[in-house]
Enzyme design. Sequence first.
Site, PDB file in Angstrom:
ATOM      1  N   SER A  47       0.825  -1.197   0.000  1.00 13.92           N
ATOM      2  CA  SER A  47       0.000   0.000   0.000  1.00 13.92           C
ATOM      3  C   SER A  47       0.872   1.265   0.000  1.00 13.92           C
ATOM      4  O   SER A  47       1.665   1.473  -0.924  1.00 13.92           O
ATOM      5  CB  SER A  47      -0.948  -0.034   1.200  1.00 13.92           C
ATOM      6  OG  SER A  47      -1.913   0.981   1.133  1.00 13.92           O
TER       7      SER A  47
ATOM      8  N   ASP B 157      -9.854  -4.499  -5.001  1.00 20.12           N
ATOM      9  CA  ASP B 157      -9.228  -3.340  -4.351  1.00 20.12           C
ATOM     10  C   ASP B 157      -9.471  -2.093  -5.193  1.00 20.12           C
ATOM     11  O   ASP B 157      -9.331  -2.119  -6.419  1.00 20.12           O
ATOM     12  CB  ASP B 157      -7.727  -3.608  -4.203  1.00 20.12           C
ATOM     13  CG  ASP B 157      -6.997  -2.502  -3.456  1.00 20.12           C
ATOM     14  OD1 ASP B 157      -7.660  -1.609  -2.895  1.00 20.12           O
ATOM     15  OD2 ASP B 157      -5.757  -2.549  -3.437  1.00 20.12           O
TER      16      ASP B 157
END
Length: 338
Positions: A172, A271
């Site tokens: 991330s 996602d």
Amino acid sequence: MSSSTNKVVVSEILPYIRVYDDGTVERLLNIPSVPPQLNDPQTGVSSKDITIFPDTGLSARLYLPKLSPDDHQKLPILVYFHGGSFCIDSSSSSLCHRYMSILVSRANIITVSVEYRLVPEHPLPAAYEDCWSALKWVSSNSSEDNSSPGIIHEPWLRQHGDFERVFIGGDSSGANIVHNVAMRAGLEPLCSGVKLLGAFLNQPYFTGSMPIGNEPKERMEESLEHRLWKFAFPSCEDGVDNPAINPLGPKARSLSVLGCRKMFVSVGGADSLRDRGIWYCNAVKETGWEGEIEFFETEGEGHAFHIFNPATENAQSLLYLLPFFSSGGSNLDTESCA
């Protein structure tokens, strides 16, 4: 000083963080810290916390796989940057520690998990500087010179590290840091001639002013990705088109300067950052970079699924990283980025 009952919220990014008018910072996701330990009973991995630079307080948690007393093999070195939107989580959090222990055990690598400074107390680019400094420190351990002032050499790295196989990786926002550190490594030397062999980016955090793929076409400034970036880097020139968050922004350098020979990009199929990961992978392939890039998508999974639930079947896809740490390419049947 305002009391706890009359403090005023001046900014917040839900569900992550809240800042009050007296400067108090409340991190809303309570991820407990766990201590390091020798010979973890589940993985056999040993870990310890070290201070890299006493003057600045930069620190890291080191991980060493289980080795026999007469095992003198040299192991790949991973410098890892945790996720958390630049504002939460830690190298000592239970989630990060569990993931690192599993990865180190399976991949048989040494890992340096960097405890970089968080926002808002330390706005970006503080985290980028910390992670670059940590990588340079790792490379300095390849030298026999112990005379550098302020440098503390680490026995685990000196005795067991293979400085021909140095990697960086992250998830991330940590994967965003990986990109920025890899770009810097293509422009500035590390110590003692050490070079990055590879970089892996799990579900990387990128954004920009122009929507791509299935990103919303309207009111992008209200998206979580945009609000997090403004919070993390309030003084940022060019906002979400700064090269640090938009690798193809108007002022971005060519990705051909990436300072590694191998790259692995993975995304979760469910996602919200999926399309940016694919976009980044394709951009690297098309820019003239001379390295080898691979891509992997886990269908139906959301953001950081492998961190939160590592025991699930899909989370075992973290095994896709294992061949990546070899000196050659992986043997995975990986997909095209397109």
